[in-house]
Scaffold this active site. Structure first.
Site, PDB file in Angstrom:
ATOM      1  CG  HIS A  38      -2.068   0.898   1.148  1.00 16.58           C
ATOM      2  ND1 HIS A  38      -2.012   2.242   1.377  1.00 16.58           N
ATOM      3  CD2 HIS A  38      -3.341   0.633   0.786  1.00 16.58           C
ATOM      4  CE1 HIS A  38      -3.216   2.761   1.198  1.00 16.58           C
ATOM      5  NE2 HIS A  38      -4.036   1.821   0.835  1.00 16.58           N
ATOM      6  CG  ASP A  63      -8.377  -4.507  -2.745  1.00 16.09           C
ATOM      7  OD1 ASP A  63      -7.630  -3.543  -2.965  1.00 16.09           O
ATOM      8  OD2 ASP A  63      -9.626  -4.415  -2.772  1.00 16.09           O
TER       9      ASP A  63
HETATM   10  C1  SDX Z   1      -6.262  -0.117  -2.899  1.00 16.26           C
HETATM   11  O1  SDX Z   1      -4.477   4.434  -2.024  1.00 16.26           O
HETATM   12  C2  SDX Z   1      -5.398   3.784  -1.400  1.00 16.26           C
HETATM   13  O2  SDX Z   1      -5.799   4.152  -0.336  1.00 16.26           O
HETATM   14  C3  SDX Z   1      -5.972   2.567  -2.136  1.00 16.26           C
HETATM   15  C4  SDX Z   1      -6.988   1.734  -1.354  1.00 16.26           C
HETATM   16  C5  SDX Z   1      -8.259   2.507  -1.087  1.00 16.26           C
HETATM   17  O3  SDX Z   1      -8.986   2.140  -0.139  1.00 16.26           O
HETATM   18  O4  SDX Z   1      -8.608   3.421  -1.919  1.00 16.26           O
HETATM   19  O5  SDX Z   1      -6.428   1.305  -0.130  1.00 16.26           O
HETATM   20  C6  SDX Z   1      -7.421   0.519  -2.183  1.00 16.26           C
HETATM   21  O6  SDX Z   1      -6.022   0.227  -4.020  1.00 16.26           O
HETATM   22  C7  SDX Z   1      -5.374  -1.081  -2.136  1.00 16.26           C
HETATM   23  C8  SDX Z   1      -4.156  -1.580  -3.000  1.00 16.26           C
HETATM   24  C9  SDX Z   1      -4.664  -2.713  -3.916  1.00 16.26           C
HETATM   25  N1  SDX Z   1      -3.585  -3.072  -4.870  1.00 16.26           N
HETATM   26  C10 SDX Z   1      -2.934  -4.247  -4.803  1.00 16.26           C
HETATM   27  O7  SDX Z   1      -3.059  -5.062  -3.892  1.00 16.26           O
HETATM   28  C11 SDX Z   1      -1.994  -4.506  -5.984  1.00 16.26           C
HETATM   29  C12 SDX Z   1      -0.645  -4.987  -5.453  1.00 16.26           C
HETATM   30  N2  SDX Z   1      -0.001  -3.876  -4.730  1.00 16.26           N
HETATM   31  C13 SDX Z   1       0.973  -3.092  -5.514  1.00 16.26           C
HETATM   32  O8  SDX Z   1       0.595  -2.869  -6.850  1.00 16.26           O
HETATM   33  C14 SDX Z   1       1.433  -1.852  -4.728  1.00 16.26           C
HETATM   34  O9  SDX Z   1       1.722  -2.267  -3.457  1.00 16.26           O
HETATM   35  C15 SDX Z   1       0.533  -0.634  -4.652  1.00 16.26           C
HETATM   36  C16 SDX Z   1       0.107  -0.170  -5.988  1.00 16.26           C
HETATM   37  C17 SDX Z   1      -0.668  -0.924  -3.818  1.00 16.26           C
HETATM   38  C18 SDX Z   1       1.352   0.473  -3.988  1.00 16.26           C
HETATM   39  O10 SDX Z   1       2.375   0.792  -4.843  1.00 16.26           O
HETATM   40  P1  SDX Z   1       3.482   1.928  -4.468  1.00 16.26           P
HETATM   41  O11 SDX Z   1       3.137   2.610  -3.216  1.00 16.26           O
HETATM   42  O12 SDX Z   1       3.715   2.744  -5.690  1.00 16.26           O
HETATM   43  O13 SDX Z   1       4.721   1.065  -4.126  1.00 16.26           O
HETATM   44  P2  SDX Z   1       5.782   0.570  -5.184  1.00 16.26           P
HETATM   45  O14 SDX Z   1       5.100  -0.020  -6.370  1.00 16.26           O
HETATM   46  O15 SDX Z   1       6.750   1.680  -5.408  1.00 16.26           O
HETATM   47  O16 SDX Z   1       6.488  -0.640  -4.389  1.00 16.26           O
HETATM   48  C19 SDX Z   1       7.636  -0.449  -3.590  1.00 16.26           C
HETATM   49  C20 SDX Z   1       8.423  -1.744  -3.721  1.00 16.26           C
HETATM   50  C21 SDX Z   1       8.752  -2.101  -5.175  1.00 16.26           C
HETATM   51  O17 SDX Z   1       9.909  -2.903  -5.165  1.00 16.26           O
HETATM   52  P3  SDX Z   1      11.391  -2.210  -5.384  1.00 16.26           P
HETATM   53  O18 SDX Z   1      11.266  -1.413  -6.700  1.00 16.26           O
HETATM   54  O19 SDX Z   1      11.574  -1.321  -4.172  1.00 16.26           O
HETATM   55  O20 SDX Z   1      12.338  -3.369  -5.464  1.00 16.26           O
HETATM   56  O21 SDX Z   1       7.634  -2.848  -3.239  1.00 16.26           O
HETATM   57  C22 SDX Z   1       7.355  -3.742  -4.322  1.00 16.26           C
HETATM   58  C23 SDX Z   1       7.600  -2.972  -5.603  1.00 16.26           C
HETATM   59  O22 SDX Z   1       7.972  -3.862  -6.661  1.00 16.26           O
HETATM   60  N3  SDX Z   1       5.958  -4.140  -4.189  1.00 16.26           N
HETATM   61  C24 SDX Z   1       5.510  -5.384  -4.350  1.00 16.26           C
HETATM   62  C25 SDX Z   1       4.135  -5.312  -4.084  1.00 16.26           C
HETATM   63  N4  SDX Z   1       3.803  -4.052  -3.777  1.00 16.26           N
HETATM   64  C26 SDX Z   1       4.925  -3.326  -3.852  1.00 16.26           C
HETATM   65  N5  SDX Z   1       6.149  -6.526  -4.682  1.00 16.26           N
HETATM   66  C27 SDX Z   1       5.365  -7.641  -4.757  1.00 16.26           C
HETATM   67  N6  SDX Z   1       4.039  -7.660  -4.502  1.00 16.26           N
HETATM   68  C28 SDX Z   1       3.400  -6.511  -4.159  1.00 16.26           C
HETATM   69  N7  SDX Z   1       2.099  -6.532  -3.913  1.00 16.26           N
END
Ligand code: SDX
Length: 433
Positions: free
Chosen positions: A309, A367
């Site tokens: 998140h 989720d």
């Molecule tokens: C919702 O914003 C809100 O409030 C949203 C929400 C709401 O109520 O409105 O809470 C609802 O959208 C919840 C999130 C649902 N999405 C998912 O579950 C999809 C999987 N999660 C990722 O796509 C991600 O965690 C996000 C999109 C939720 C957050 O992305 P960020 O904050 O941009 O973080 P990032 O992508 O920069 O990740 C940081 C690191 C990265 O690795 P490095 O580049 O540092 O090596 O963490 C890794 C990412 O690759 N990473 C994950 C991951 N989430 C982040 N790696 C594997 N699995 C994951 N789920």
């Protein structure tokens, strides 16, 4: 707002230093007011994804990502879940205070008598394929609602805004249920004024004209808790979309349709559907390690859906509450040994012990468990995000209203760092290679 301090920006290239006021909120990070930055320095801030940007002032929802805290109008989500029904929390989010008995009775009644949709709206559905994704249908139908309510589209008229607010909150369950009925080829069910908000929705989803339908009250309450947990969440992607659409003066139905479109993405509200697909793909606990390795691989696009998140760097409090509701539903349905739930809990355990997830503070989010409950309630995977949209419509409207009432508000128009060509030489078509 009174400035609590000043921030000085100095340049190594000889540009004169400039100062900016710092404002503090009632809680949470301070903000540095950079609105005059471009005028003073000729430079923009650069913040793709808005990692360090406050887009607005708000008093609706506060999140402490490190502590895993979620509050609406100062009340913890745990308190609201245990003591309120859906429309009571909706009233709080929309009006800024919990309703007294008379206010709640009137609010519930007003919502109830607006649950029916224009009979012509039902014809919108027949233009879609039966197997159209419910979110595609919702984008069209909700946006199309603007064509029916010309009497309440003046966003500067508070009465119009109130009428639109009631229409959207009241009709979302009806149009979502109609989307499901259209998909499975069953007749639309009309709302009933003798049923509560969530009970009415469940009857429109699962009832048929041939017989009476009374949903299990334990399941109604579990679904109500889950919908409350999805109601608002600060300036997330879809809420920011609604605010940006609204900043141009677009009507509320168009703004909510824009929010639905943004919520559909798998990185946002579409994640609940993606979690179920992911659990189906994993299939068995013996495949967890291989899947986790894939989710950690930077060369793989696969992420651990339902994890991570932008704000929560601790357990999403909603995930924990939904896990509890999940347990209640499975127990009520005699599905305690539900394979999917057990697989999800095993997957969570492995991830939370894995250095990759621990180092990046990746925890289950809202989720991760919601889809398992929805599936146990008989809701098809393709409808999961539509239920998220149903609940989030309350937050979108509250945030949209707050934006319109904010004297600081202007049309949202970000700038850019331009890296493109500047003096391209024009070659007539006949001479181009
Ligand atoms: C919702 O914003 C809100 O409030 C949203 C929400 C709401 O109520 O409105 O809470 C609802 O959208 C919840 C999130 C649902 N999405 C998912 O579950 C999809 C999987 N999660 C990722 O796509 C991600 O965690 C996000 C999109 C939720 C957050 O992305 P960020 O904050 O941009 O973080 P990032 O992508 O920069 O990740 C940081 C690191 C990265 O690795 P490095 O580049 O540092 O090596 O963490 C890794 C990412 O690759 N990473 C994950 C991951 N989430 C982040 N790696 C594997 N699995 C994951 N789920």
């Amino acid at each position: 707002m009174d400035s609590k301090a000043k921030a000085t920006l100095s340049f190594s290239d000889g540009r004169p230093s400039v100062e900016f006021p710092i404002y503090g909120g009632s809680v949470g990070p301070d903000v540095i007011d950079v609105r005059s930055l471009y005028a003073k320095t000729g430079a923009f801030t650069y913040d793709p994804g808005f990692m360090s940007t406050a887009s607005c002032k708000s008093s609706i929802t506060y999140i402490d990502g490190d502590q895993g805290v979620l509050q609406h109008r100062g009340y913890s989500i745990e308190t609201l879940i245990e003591n309120c029904d859906f429309l009571e929390v909706a009233y709080l989010i929309l009006r800024g205070k919990l309703p007294n008995a008379a206010e709640k009775k009137e609010f519930d009644h007003t919502v109830t008598i607006h649950t029916m949709v224009h009979e012509q709206l039902a014809r919108f559905y027949s233009g879609f394929r039966r197997d159209a994704h419910p979110m595609a249908v919702l984008c069209g139908v909700v946006g199309g609602m603007a064509a029916f309510y010309h009497d309440s589209l003046d966003i500067n008229d508070p009465t119009h805004r109130m009428i639109s607010e009631f229409r959207l909150i009241a009709k979302m369950p009806t149009v979502v249920a109609m989307t499901y009925k259209y998909n499975i080829g069953q007749p639309f069910m009309y709302p009933r004024n003798d049923l509560g908000y969530v009970e009415n929705f469940m009857r429109m989803m699962f009832g048929v004209p041939c017989e009476e339908y009374r949903p299990n009250p334990v399941l109604v309450r579990a679904l109500e808790k889950i919908l409350i947990l999805h109601m608002d969440h600060e300036q997330n992607a879809s809420t920011s979309t609604v605010r940006l659409a609204g900043s141009s003066g677009a009507n509320p139905f168009a703004c909510i349709a824009a929010g639905i479109a943004s919520l559909w993405g798998p990185a946002h509200g579409g994640a609940n559907e993606a979690v179920l697909k992911m659990l189906d793909e994993i299939g068995d606990v013996s495949n967890i390690d291989r899947f986790i390795a894939k989710a950690k691989d930077p060369h793989e696009v696969q992420k651990l859906m339902g994890f991570g998140h932008r704000v929560y760097k601790n357990y999403d409090p909603r995930a924990r509450l939904i896990q509890g509701a999940c347990h209640d539903v499975l127990a009520e349905l005699g599905l305690e040994d539900n394979k999917m739930f057990k697989l999800a809990m095993a997957l969570e355990k492995v991830a939370l012990e894995d250095e990759y997830f621990v180092k990046r503070k990746l925890f289950p989010n809202v989720d991760f468990y919601s889809g398992i409950v929805y599936k146990a309630l008989g809701i098809p995977v393709s409808m999961f995000t539509a239920l998220f949209a149903l609940a989030r419509t309350v937050g979108w409207i509250a945030q949209w209203n707050e934006m319109i009432g904010d004297a600081d508000q202007k049309i949202g128009r970000p700038r850019q760092l331009f890296l493109g060509e500047t003096a391209a030489k024009f070659v007539p078509l006949a001479q181009r290679r």
